[in-house]
Design a protein around this motif. Structure first.
Motif, PDB file in Angstrom:
ATOM      1  N   ASN A   1      93.004-110.530 -60.005  1.00 36.18           N
ATOM      2  CA  ASN A   1      93.963-109.424 -59.905  1.00 36.18           C
ATOM      3  C   ASN A   1      93.693-108.348 -60.953  1.00 36.18           C
ATOM      4  N   GLY A   2      92.413-108.062 -61.181  1.00 33.15           N
ATOM      5  CA  GLY A   2      92.050-107.019 -62.131  1.00 33.15           C
ATOM      6  C   GLY A   2      91.881-107.504 -63.558  1.00 33.15           C
ATOM      7  N   VAL A   3      92.225-108.778 -63.823  1.00 32.50           N
ATOM      8  CA  VAL A   3      92.041-109.360 -65.155  1.00 32.50           C
ATOM      9  C   VAL A   3      90.703-110.104 -65.162  1.00 32.50           C
ATOM     10  N   ILE A   4      89.792-109.731 -66.064  1.00 30.28           N
ATOM     11  CA  ILE A   4      88.478-110.367 -66.158  1.00 30.28           C
ATOM     12  C   ILE A   4      88.611-111.590 -67.062  1.00 30.28           C
ATOM     13  N   LEU A   5      88.324-112.764 -66.488  1.00 25.81           N
ATOM     14  CA  LEU A   5      88.513-114.026 -67.200  1.00 25.81           C
ATOM     15  C   LEU A   5      87.200-114.785 -67.238  1.00 25.81           C
ATOM     16  N   TYR A   6      86.831-115.224 -68.421  1.00 21.12           N
ATOM     17  CA  TYR A   6      85.638-116.065 -68.588  1.00 21.12           C
ATOM     18  C   TYR A   6      86.065-117.520 -68.673  1.00 21.12           C
ATOM     19  N   HIS A   7      85.350-118.380 -67.941  1.00 17.33           N
ATOM     20  CA  HIS A   7      85.668-119.805 -67.922  1.00 17.33           C
ATOM     21  C   HIS A   7      84.376-120.566 -68.183  1.00 17.33           C
ATOM     22  N   GLY A   8      84.241-121.118 -69.387  1.00 18.78           N
ATOM     23  CA  GLY A   8      83.019-121.828 -69.734  1.00 18.78           C
ATOM     24  C   GLY A   8      82.957-122.115 -71.223  1.00 18.78           C
TER      25      GLY A   8
ATOM     26  N   TRP B   1      81.610-111.039 -75.917  1.00 19.72           N
ATOM     27  CA  TRP B   1      82.878-111.013 -75.189  1.00 19.72           C
ATOM     28  C   TRP B   1      83.203-109.621 -74.663  1.00 19.72           C
ATOM     29  N   ASN B   2      82.198-108.790 -74.543  1.00 21.24           N
ATOM     30  CA  ASN B   2      82.402-107.421 -74.091  1.00 21.24           C
ATOM     31  C   ASN B   2      82.916-107.400 -72.645  1.00 21.24           C
ATOM     32  N   GLY B   3      84.056-106.727 -72.409  1.00 20.91           N
ATOM     33  CA  GLY B   3      84.623-106.585 -71.072  1.00 20.91           C
ATOM     34  C   GLY B   3      85.447-107.758 -70.603  1.00 20.91           C
ATOM     35  N   VAL B   4      85.586-108.793 -71.418  1.00 16.43           N
ATOM     36  CA  VAL B   4      86.342-109.991 -71.033  1.00 16.43           C
ATOM     37  C   VAL B   4      87.772-109.872 -71.565  1.00 16.43           C
ATOM     38  N   ASN B   5      88.763-109.963 -70.669  1.00 14.02           N
ATOM     39  CA  ASN B   5      90.170-109.883 -71.089  1.00 14.02           C
ATOM     40  C   ASN B   5      90.693-111.211 -71.614  1.00 14.02           C
ATOM     41  N   LYS B   6      90.323-112.292 -70.925  1.00 10.73           N
ATOM     42  CA  LYS B   6      90.786-113.625 -71.323  1.00 10.73           C
ATOM     43  C   LYS B   6      89.619-114.591 -71.239  1.00 10.73           C
ATOM     44  N   ALA B   7      89.608-115.586 -72.137  1.00 10.24           N
ATOM     45  CA  ALA B   7      88.543-116.584 -72.162  1.00 10.24           C
ATOM     46  C   ALA B   7      89.167-117.973 -72.251  1.00 10.24           C
ATOM     47  N   TYR B   8      88.791-118.808 -71.310  1.00 12.92           N
ATOM     48  CA  TYR B   8      89.281-120.194 -71.276  1.00 12.92           C
ATOM     49  C   TYR B   8      88.092-121.086 -71.600  1.00 12.92           C
ATOM     50  N   ILE B   9      88.075-121.623 -72.812  1.00 13.53           N
ATOM     51  CA  ILE B   9      86.913-122.331 -73.329  1.00 13.53           C
ATOM     52  C   ILE B   9      86.937-123.795 -72.854  1.00 13.53           C
ATOM     53  N   THR B  10      85.766-124.263 -72.396  1.00 13.39           N
ATOM     54  CA  THR B  10      85.651-125.655 -71.943  1.00 13.39           C
ATOM     55  C   THR B  10      85.008-126.551 -72.992  1.00 13.39           C
ATOM     56  N   GLY B  11      84.191-126.001 -73.902  1.00 12.12           N
ATOM     57  CA  GLY B  11      83.464-126.815 -74.858  1.00 12.12           C
ATOM     58  C   GLY B  11      82.105-127.205 -74.280  1.00 12.12           C
TER      59      GLY B  11
ATOM     60  N   SER C   1      87.531-112.479 -85.027  1.00 15.58           N
ATOM     61  CA  SER C   1      88.669-111.745 -85.601  1.00 15.58           C
ATOM     62  C   SER C   1      88.739-110.303 -85.109  1.00 15.58           C
ATOM     63  N   GLN C   2      87.584-109.736 -84.686  1.00 16.05           N
ATOM     64  CA  GLN C   2      87.576-108.343 -84.240  1.00 16.05           C
ATOM     65  C   GLN C   2      87.598-108.210 -82.716  1.00 16.05           C
ATOM     66  N   GLU C   3      87.648-109.335 -82.015  1.00 17.69           N
ATOM     67  CA  GLU C   3      87.602-109.305 -80.556  1.00 17.69           C
ATOM     68  C   GLU C   3      88.992-109.025 -79.983  1.00 17.69           C
ATOM     69  N   SER C   4      89.017-108.240 -78.913  1.00 17.82           N
ATOM     70  CA  SER C   4      90.289-107.966 -78.226  1.00 17.82           C
ATOM     71  C   SER C   4      90.587-108.997 -77.139  1.00 17.82           C
ATOM     72  N   THR C   5      89.658-109.883 -76.885  1.00 19.02           N
ATOM     73  CA  THR C   5      89.829-110.921 -75.865  1.00 19.02           C
ATOM     74  C   THR C   5      90.904-111.913 -76.301  1.00 19.02           C
ATOM     75  N   GLN C   6      91.727-112.353 -75.345  1.00 18.79           N
ATOM     76  CA  GLN C   6      92.704-113.412 -75.613  1.00 18.79           C
ATOM     77  C   GLN C   6      92.057-114.755 -75.288  1.00 18.79           C
TER      78      GLN C   6
ATOM     79  N   TYR D   1      95.241-115.335 -79.324  1.00 20.25           N
ATOM     80  CA  TYR D   1      95.014-116.630 -78.675  1.00 20.25           C
ATOM     81  C   TYR D   1      96.346-117.158 -78.155  1.00 20.25           C
ATOM     82  N   TYR D   2      96.231-118.050 -77.195  1.00 20.65           N
ATOM     83  CA  TYR D   2      97.420-118.664 -76.593  1.00 20.65           C
ATOM     84  C   TYR D   2      97.149-120.151 -76.454  1.00 20.65           C
ATOM     85  N   SER D   3      98.074-120.965 -76.952  1.00 18.33           N
ATOM     86  CA  SER D   3      97.946-122.417 -76.848  1.00 18.33           C
ATOM     87  C   SER D   3      98.717-122.918 -75.636  1.00 18.33           C
ATOM     88  N   LEU D   4      98.031-123.650 -74.773  1.00 18.35           N
ATOM     89  CA  LEU D   4      98.678-124.194 -73.578  1.00 18.35           C
ATOM     90  C   LEU D   4      99.657-125.316 -73.902  1.00 18.35           C
TER      91      LEU D   4
END
Length: 682
Positions: free
Chosen positions: A610-617, A623-633, A643-648, A672-675
């Protein structure tokens, strides 16, 4: 009819007060002002009655009862708050628990209802009184019995709140049963103390239940038959197999498996027919009443006094009293009296699904059964009997249909075909089981063997009958969803139908049709809104990263699971969300599927939700252009500076609490957001 059933208004007003305690914000609730409101309404009712203003008298009484319900539920909420904030539980090292019920088998554990009586906090022992659900491994050699005191090393926990939308609220479920804490312990974590302390009637009830269980196990060789009899007579479903429960659910007869008003009602009708002649004697009514109450009490003891059976016993005891000593009584008024008594003794019963379905079914039988039965009058005796049983089943099913869909999201299409047969077999099964227990206890072996034979066959035929719908097309409507407004409109339509049948006035049928039209319009508007919504969500699920986004009727998923844990454990949570959001199909994105909103990288995915760019991996450096990042490890040895990244950055799922802390401390992400706080919508 309603004018001759005043307790219907009383119980509805009282129930509305109980519910209002949950709806009203805390700032608008005051026990002091509630007491003043009760007194004021009661005084106004007396004043109105003195001037013969009967309508005003009734309204003031109903308002006073409403405020009484509000006050009682407020006190219950206050007791719960006091129990979970008790300072004695802040630094608990050990506690003493009293086992209050029989162990209940679950897939990976045994559940023991208990009560915490003492806690060791801050080096001192303190007396407390908090109900607890203990869970132990099924492999333990020494399983605690009811009445035993356990010394437990550990700290009982408050059940966690649901972290995902529409997820089953286990904390609320236990709270409605007045269970405030849970604890999973190993055999080495507890020691059985030499003292006992279970209430004598409860101890007797559990002993009777255990003895009956042993008789059934010896008499019934078939495991499925034994499991069915144990569930229906003793209210213990721990030996039922998954496929067996599914068969009963598909046939619309799953209520048979839980001891409730149906089972107590069958017992009541059977013995009322057998002992009805006693009422013809001079003191016969008293003798009849005493024997019937003892039979109901014995059956409650036989089942181990679970809440559902206690409620059903109270209900039929009130009905028994009314029918024994009143020449003319309104059944629905008697039913309302029993409901009022139960809700006064146990206010949170109003939230129990079993309570709601039991009283809905009984209300449907009392109000709709005769009207449906008179639609056809077959002459043949056997045909008339089948028609009456079918009408009984249909009236109960109509009254419970909205609630059943609301809670279980499915509807059995062929209930009308199987339920009449199941009701007949259930009556025969209960009679045979009681006869077996009576003859076995009297030492009449040959009569006990005859009863056991019929019991086995009735159980076998019951298990066979519920498999019939699976052979028919479209046997189950799945993925149904009704919200509280749709449920209310459905019941409003049913009420208008009943009034039309009762008064023989066509205008009420028109009102019913208008209610159905309103339901259809509202449901259509909601379905359209759900279809065009493009919501996306990251679920809070341990040991799995699950991202979901709507696309029409599809719910598309990106899933990465921890291979050490059960595969697909996330599906129940996701399916419930899919049903509520109007999705009819789950699509799991894998290497064989491509979607326009998906771009694959070497070690991960880029999703356009829905227009939000999300990285999953796994963790990367760009992190250029990524709005949200869901890290898998897994995490790199040297963590990048975020500290300077705008990505959540979304933390949870596959990342352990240690890894989450490492990201926060070493990478210092600005956003950052904790689930652990719950799922994330975007």
């Amino acid at each position: 009819m309603i004018s001759r059933a005043p307790f219907v208004g009383f119980v509805l007003s009282y129930s509305l007060g109980l519910l209002a305690a949950e709806w009203l914000p805390a700032s608008l609730q005051s026990q002091f002002y509630n007491i003043l409101a009760i007194l004021l309404c009661f005084i106004l009712a007396i004043a109105a009655y003195s001037y013969r203003f009967l309508v005003s008298t009734g309204l003031c009484l109903l308002l006073s009862i409403l405020f009484l319900g509000l006050l009682i539920m407020q006190r219950d909420n206050w007791n719960y708050y006091r129990a979970i904030t008790d300072p004695h539980f802040l630094q608990v090292k050990s506690y003493v628990a009293l086992i209050e019920g029989l162990p209940q088998k679950r897939s990976n554990s045994l559940h023991l209802p208990a009560r915490i009586v003492r806690v060791n906090s801050g080096g001192h022992w303190h007396k407390v009184n908090v109900r607890l659900l203990l869970m132990i491994p099924p492999s333990v050699e020494n399983i605690p019995s009811p009445g035993m005191h356990l010394m437990v090393i550990g700290e009982p926990q408050i059940p966690p709140a649901p972290l995902n939308p529409y997820q089953f609220d286990y904390r609320r479920f236990l709270r409605d049963k007045s269970i405030f804490r849970t604890d999973f312990i190993q055999e080495e974590d507890y020691k059985i103390l030499p003292t006992t302390g279970v209430w004598l009637p409860l101890r007797a009830a559990l002993s009777v239940s255990e003895a009956a269980d042993a008789i059934f196990r010896k008499a019934i060789a078939d495991d499925k038959g034994y499991a069915l009899v144990k569930a229906m007579l003793l209210g213990r479903r721990d030996d039922l197999r998954g496929g067996q429960v599914d068969d009963f659910a598909v046939s619309g007869a799953v209520h048979i498996l839980s001891v409730s008003g149906l089972h107590v009602g069958i017992l009541y009708l059977v013995f009322a027919a057998l002992l009805g002649w006693l009422k013809k004697w001079r003191w016969g009514k008293l003798v009849y009443l005493t024997i019937m109450l003892l039979i109901l009490a014995f059956y409650a003891l036989l089942t181990g006094l679970p809440d559902s059976v206690v409620r059903a016993t109270i209900m039929f005891s009130v009905i028994l009293l009314a029918q024994t000593y009143q020449r003319q009584s309104v059944s629905i008024n008697t039913l309302a009296i029993s409901a009022l008594i139960i809700l006064i003794l146990e206010p949170r019963a109003i939230y129990h699904v079993g309570f709601q379905l039991s009283y809905a079914a009984m209300t449907g039988i009392f109000l709709l059964y005769k009207s449906i039965k008179y639609l056809w009058s077959p002459k043949a005796r056997f045909t008339r009997f089948l028609w009456e049983v079918t009408c009984l089943s249909l009236s109960a099913q109509l009254a419970t249909f909205p609630l059943a869909v609301y809670y279980f999201h499915q509807f059995p299409v062929y209930f009308w075909l199987v339920n009449p047969l199941i009701l007949i077999l259930a009556e025969f099964l209960i009679q045979s089981a009681l006869a077996l227990l009576i003859f076995q206890s009297m030492g009449l072996e040959w009569l006990a063997n005859v009863s056991a034979f019929w019991l086995q066959w009735s159980a076998y035929l019951s298990n066979l009958a519920v498999t019939i719908p699976r052979l028919l097309p479209g046997h189950l409507l799945r993925d149904l969803y009704l919200d509280i407004i749709e449920v209310s409109l459905a019941y409003l339509s049913l009420i208008f139908v009943w009034v039309a049948l009762r008064s023989a006035q066509l205008k009420f049928l028109y009102f019913s049709l208008f209610s159905l039209l309103g339901w259809a319009l509202y449901s259509g508007a909601i379905s359209t809104t759900r279809y065009f919504s493009k919501s996306a969500i990251i679920f809070s699920i341990p040991h799995a990263n699950v991202i979901a986004w709507k696309y029409g009727r599809e719910l598309r998923l990106s899933v990465v699971e921890d291979e050490k844990f059960r595969k697909g454990a996330y599906l129940p949570i996701v399916k419930t969300y899919a049903i509520a959001s109007g999705a009819t199909r789950l699509v799991i994105i894998d290497d064989t599927l491509s979607r326009p909103e998906l771009r694959r990288l070497k070690n991960g995915l880029i999703l356009d939700c829905n227009g939000v760019i999300l990285y999953h991996g796994p963790m990367v450096s760009d992190w250029n252009g990524v709005n949200k990042a869901y890290i898998t490890g897994p995490l790199p040895v040297t963590m990048p500076d975020l500290s300077q990244e705008s990505t959540q950055f979304i933390l949870g799922g596959l990342l352990s609490p240690y890894k989450q802390q490492r990201i926060i401390l070493e990478s210092r992400p600005s956003h950052y957001y904790s689930l652990s706080s719950g799922s994330l919508y975007f």
